[in-house]
Design a protein around this motif. Structure first.
Motif, PDB file in Angstrom:
ATOM      1  N   PRO A 119      47.924   2.437  28.164  1.00 54.27           N
ATOM      2  CA  PRO A 119      47.541   3.840  28.287  1.00 54.27           C
ATOM      3  C   PRO A 119      46.788   4.329  27.053  1.00 54.27           C
ATOM      4  N   ILE A 120      45.812   5.179  27.273  1.00 50.24           N
ATOM      5  CA  ILE A 120      45.106   5.804  26.162  1.00 50.24           C
ATOM      6  C   ILE A 120      46.061   6.755  25.446  1.00 50.24           C
ATOM      7  N   ALA A 121      46.006   6.764  24.128  1.00 52.71           N
ATOM      8  CA  ALA A 121      46.879   7.635  23.342  1.00 52.71           C
ATOM      9  C   ALA A 121      46.624   9.102  23.709  1.00 52.71           C
ATOM     10  N   PRO A 122      47.663   9.904  23.828  1.00 47.53           N
ATOM     11  CA  PRO A 122      47.484  11.319  24.150  1.00 47.53           C
ATOM     12  C   PRO A 122      46.531  12.012  23.186  1.00 47.53           C
ATOM     13  N   ASP A 123      45.627  12.781  23.740  1.00 50.03           N
ATOM     14  CA  ASP A 123      44.645  13.570  22.979  1.00 50.03           C
ATOM     15  C   ASP A 123      43.501  12.752  22.404  1.00 50.03           C
ATOM     16  N   SER A 124      43.461  11.443  22.650  1.00 51.42           N
ATOM     17  CA  SER A 124      42.411  10.622  22.051  1.00 51.42           C
ATOM     18  C   SER A 124      41.195  10.522  22.963  1.00 51.42           C
ATOM     19  N   GLU A 125      40.020  10.645  22.358  1.00 50.62           N
ATOM     20  CA  GLU A 125      38.754  10.404  23.045  1.00 50.62           C
ATOM     21  C   GLU A 125      38.000   9.244  22.403  1.00 50.62           C
ATOM     22  N   GLN A 126      38.657   8.568  21.463  1.00 50.31           N
ATOM     23  CA  GLN A 126      38.044   7.434  20.770  1.00 50.31           C
ATOM     24  C   GLN A 126      39.031   6.269  20.718  1.00 50.31           C
ATOM     25  N   PHE A 127      39.392   5.779  21.888  1.00 54.64           N
ATOM     26  CA  PHE A 127      40.391   4.718  21.983  1.00 54.64           C
ATOM     27  C   PHE A 127      39.720   3.366  21.801  1.00 54.64           C
ATOM     28  N   ASP A 128      40.411   2.451  21.106  1.00 57.67           N
ATOM     29  CA  ASP A 128      39.791   1.221  20.636  1.00 57.67           C
ATOM     30  C   ASP A 128      40.799   0.077  20.696  1.00 57.67           C
ATOM     31  N   TYR A 129      40.290  -1.136  20.761  1.00 55.85           N
ATOM     32  CA  TYR A 129      41.111  -2.343  20.620  1.00 55.85           C
ATOM     33  C   TYR A 129      40.869  -2.934  19.231  1.00 55.85           C
ATOM     34  N   TRP A 162      46.096  -1.572  19.296  1.00 56.29           N
ATOM     35  CA  TRP A 162      45.348  -0.518  19.970  1.00 56.29           C
ATOM     36  C   TRP A 162      45.321   0.733  19.085  1.00 56.29           C
ATOM     37  N   SER A 163      44.147   1.340  18.963  1.00 57.06           N
ATOM     38  CA  SER A 163      43.951   2.394  17.965  1.00 57.06           C
ATOM     39  C   SER A 163      43.221   3.594  18.557  1.00 57.06           C
ATOM     40  N   ALA A 164      43.750   4.778  18.275  1.00 53.48           N
ATOM     41  CA  ALA A 164      43.081   6.039  18.616  1.00 53.48           C
ATOM     42  C   ALA A 164      42.347   6.498  17.363  1.00 53.48           C
TER      43      ALA A 164
END
Length: 309
Positions: A119-129, A162-164
């Protein structure tokens, strides 16, 4: 020897030792952490292979994270990754990175398996591996000598941190963290590979093995393990200094050169492919360790705090 944790046809999760295209299962109820705690990983694997509780085909098995670690420390082992990222974050590469392998504690409760949805981190629009490798500690120790450090490695596996990025940059400006920017998921897997399997590839401070990353089939990341600046022996000695590494602790390498989207954003914004979105498939591969293949999905909605954040 290679160890997995898998969904047994009997309905439970089991540890298994990989033998070619087959997996020989341990007795029900035994975890890989239990096996590591016994202090006889290789012997236990040999016994399971000789008298398995079941033998199943590896192909098609639902693999879990090999273990639920007691802790996760993620080091900055590949300094070229840091150089590539520096432009986007307006940070200089501090000379202290050449003095010790800085690390942070990650969240062992956020560990997911090699094929699980992320899942994408809450509030993130820049999710990354982030494409990494890691070691699992198989022998506890404190203030471990550098020339004995590798004796404490039970095996190697892949790690995706995984990084926001937007959350990470926002909170680390307060000089504490990372926190929620790195709190959603850590992938471990697909299997734990014992050191003897990688020894023929030893090169420089790592191993001469390719590390690649794909998004929706597009090659995005390509690096090599032997370009690492801090060996795992350095990381073990440094992280154990004045404290104790326990059996089942995980130490990550940090991200290989080009091993995340943030680097591409930093170095070529004009052609940047964009951040991860729901539905994207991320496939990470490390020679002789295997692959992670995961679909990104929408995360939970963030409840506003009393401040409105």
């Amino acid at each position: 020897m290679r160890f997995v944790t898998y969904a047994s046809p009997q309905g439970d999760d089991r540890v298994g030792v990989v033998d070619g295209d087959q997996v020989h299962g341990f007795e029900p109820g035994v975890t890989l952490l239990d096996v590591l705690d016994s202090g006889d990983l290789l012997g236990a694997g040999e016994r399971a292979a000789a008298a398995p509780s079941e033998t199943v085909e590896l192909a098609g098995l639902a693999l879990r994270a090999p273990l639920q670690p007691r802790s996760i420390r993620d080091c900055m082992g590949f300094l070229q990754h840091l150089r590539n990222c520096a432009g986007a974050s307006d940070l200089e590469v501090d000379d202290r990175h050449f003095q010790f392998p800085v690390f942070y504690f990650s969240n062992p409760a956020a560990v997911v398996g090699p094929y699980d949805e992320v899942p994408i981190a809450p509030d993130s629009e820049q999710f990354d591996y982030e494409l990494e490798v890691a070691v699992v500690i198989g022998k506890a120790g404190s203030t471990i000598a550098l020339d004995r450090a590798e004796e404490h490695i039970a095996g190697y596996l892949m790690l995706c941190d995984w990084s926001a990025r937007d959350l990470q940059m926002n909170e680390m400006a307060l000089r504490l963290g990372p926190a929620k920017g790195k709190d959603t998921a850590n992938t471990l897997g697909p299997m734990l590979v014992t050191p003897d399997e990688l020894e023929p590839y030893r090169s420089n401070k790592g191993f001469d093995l390719e590390m690649t990353g794909y998004v929706n089939g597009e090659l995005v990341s390509r690096g090599r393990w032997n370009t690492i600046d801090w060996a795992f022996a350095d990381m073990i000695t440094y992280t154990s200094r004045g404290t104790t590494l326990r059996v089942g602790d995980v130490i990550g390498s940090g991200t290989v050169d080009t091993g995340c989207l943030f680097e591409h954003f930093a170095t070529d914004r004009e052609h940047f492919r964009g951040w991860l979105q729901p539905g994207d498939e991320v496939r990470l591969v490390v020679e002789n360790l295997g692959e992670l293949r995961q679909r990104v999905v929408a995360g939970v909605k963030a409840e506003r705090l009393s401040s409105g954040y």
